[in-house]
Design a protein around this motif. Structure first.
Motif, short mmCIF file in Angstrom:
data_model
loop_
_atom_site.label_atom_id
_atom_site.label_comp_id
_atom_site.label_asym_id
_atom_site.label_seq_id
_atom_site.Cartn_x
_atom_site.Cartn_y
_atom_site.Cartn_z
N LYS A 196 -38.12 -6.29 22.03
CA LYS A 196 -38.32 -6.78 23.40
C LYS A 196 -39.80 -6.76 23.76
O LYS A 196 -40.30 -7.70 24.41
N GLU A 199 -41.36 -9.62 22.06
CA GLU A 199 -41.01 -10.86 22.73
C GLU A 199 -41.83 -11.04 24.00
O GLU A 199 -42.32 -12.14 24.28
N ARG A 200 -41.98 -9.94 24.76
CA ARG A 200 -42.80 -10.02 25.98
C ARG A 200 -44.25 -10.36 25.64
O ARG A 200 -44.89 -11.17 26.31
N SER A 201 -44.74 -9.74 24.57
CA SER A 201 -46.11 -10.00 24.15
C SER A 201 -46.30 -11.45 23.73
O SER A 201 -47.28 -12.10 24.11
N VAL A 202 -45.31 -11.97 22.96
CA VAL A 202 -45.38 -13.37 22.52
C VAL A 202 -45.30 -14.30 23.71
O VAL A 202 -46.05 -15.30 23.79
N ASN A 203 -44.41 -14.00 24.67
CA ASN A 203 -44.28 -14.84 25.86
C ASN A 203 -45.57 -14.84 26.67
O ASN A 203 -46.01 -15.88 27.17
N ASN A 204 -46.18 -13.64 26.81
CA ASN A 204 -47.44 -13.54 27.55
C ASN A 204 -48.54 -14.33 26.85
O ASN A 204 -49.32 -15.05 27.49
N SER A 206 -48.06 -16.85 24.87
CA SER A 206 -47.73 -18.26 25.01
C SER A 206 -48.16 -18.79 26.37
O SER A 206 -48.75 -19.88 26.47
N ARG A 207 -47.86 -18.00 27.43
CA ARG A 207 -48.27 -18.42 28.78
C ARG A 207 -49.79 -18.50 28.89
O ARG A 207 -50.33 -19.44 29.48
N GLN A 210 -50.95 -21.57 27.08
CA GLN A 210 -50.69 -22.76 27.87
C GLN A 210 -51.67 -22.90 29.02
O GLN A 210 -52.16 -23.99 29.33
#
Length: 282
Positions: A196, A199-204, A206-207, A210
């Protein structure tokens, strides 16, 4: 795992019996394992008995054997906490134990040593059938096996006070399997937590990526806009200067023409006043 296998085994037996009945053949019922078949009492903390640790040396009328540190160093690749030897009226009895940590890990390490003795045919059965405790070269071969209550009762036969080994009997299911299960659950929980977090690190990331891409796009658009504005301004200034140059060129040409005309007129007037008459005569 054990209870799950039993359940699958029974389900398989029912399926096979059904298939045989369809074909006109019946088979006797099968009996699986009892739920507690794998459980047994064990010595706690885990211990491995080491036999033949006595030497042939006699001091003060008593046998001498290995010391505690010597035994630990001899099995240094196995993380035993301490070693202890049994003594009787005749001195060292050649009976020693390695005591491991009170945990599932400690049990697994003790079991590893026990299995290594078995693989080299130096376990309990080999010791019980041993007829010569000294090898041809004069060395004493050590034997080892997991300690049972009976082994420790023999060990404590002549021991008093601190020299007596303290132990208890525990359920293998309770002391080892349940702890291993907890360790696996904790490891899975830790892996889920790490997943988790990843995943949070990857999402951050990614954001952030972007956002950076959007910032770059806006910056490029702004640069392009400034370039267009500057281009228009430069072209306007260039056109203005060209017009000014044309105006200046026209004025220079005009002045040049006027100068030429003025020069011609001046020459003509000079001719008319006699300055240009030959020999000064009319």
């Amino acid at each position: 795992m054990g209870s799950r296998r039993v359940k699958l085994h029974r389900e398989l037996a029912k399926l096979l019996e059904g298939e045989m009945c369809i074909k006109g053949t019946s088979i006797p019922p099968w009996k699986g394992l009892a739920d507690d078949a794998r459980d047994h009492e064990m010595v706690w903390p885990p211990m491995v008995v080491i036999m033949n640790t006595m030497t042939s040396t006699i001091q003060d009328g008593k046998f001498v054997g290995m010391g505690n540190q010597e035994l630990l160093e001899h099995f240094s690749s196995y993380p035993a906490l301490k070693a202890q030897h049994s003594y009787g009226p005749q001195g060292h009895r050649g009976l020693s134990v390695l005591i491991f940590e009170k945990s599932a890990v400690g049990y697994l390490e003790a079991e590893r040593l026990h299995k290594n003795f078995l693989e080299q045919r130096l376990g309990r059965s080999a010791w019980n059938s041993c007829t010569n405790e000294v090898l041809p070269g004069g060395e004493r071969q050590l034997y080892g096996f997991m300690a049972l209550k009976e082994d420790l009762d023999v060990f404590n036969q002549h021991c008093q006070g601190k020299s007596k080994i303290k132990f208890e009997l525990k359920s293998y299911q309770e002391a080892v399997l349940n702890e291993i299960k907890k360790m696996r659950e904790n490891r899975r929980a830790l892996e889920r937590k790490r997943t988790k977090a990843l995943e949070r690190s990857v999402n951050n990331l990614s954001r952030n990526l972007q956002q950076k891409m959007e910032d770059i796009r806006i910056f490029e658009k702004r640069v392009q806009s400034l370039h267009e504005e500057n281009k228009e301004e430069i072209e306007s200034q260039e056109s203005f200067y060209k017009d000014q140059i044309k105006i200046l060129e026209a004025r220079v040409k005009e002045l040049d023409e006027k100068l030429q005309e003025f020069g011609a007129n001046a020459a003509y007037r000079g001719t008319c006043t006699g300055h240009g008459r030959p020999n000064g005569k009319l």
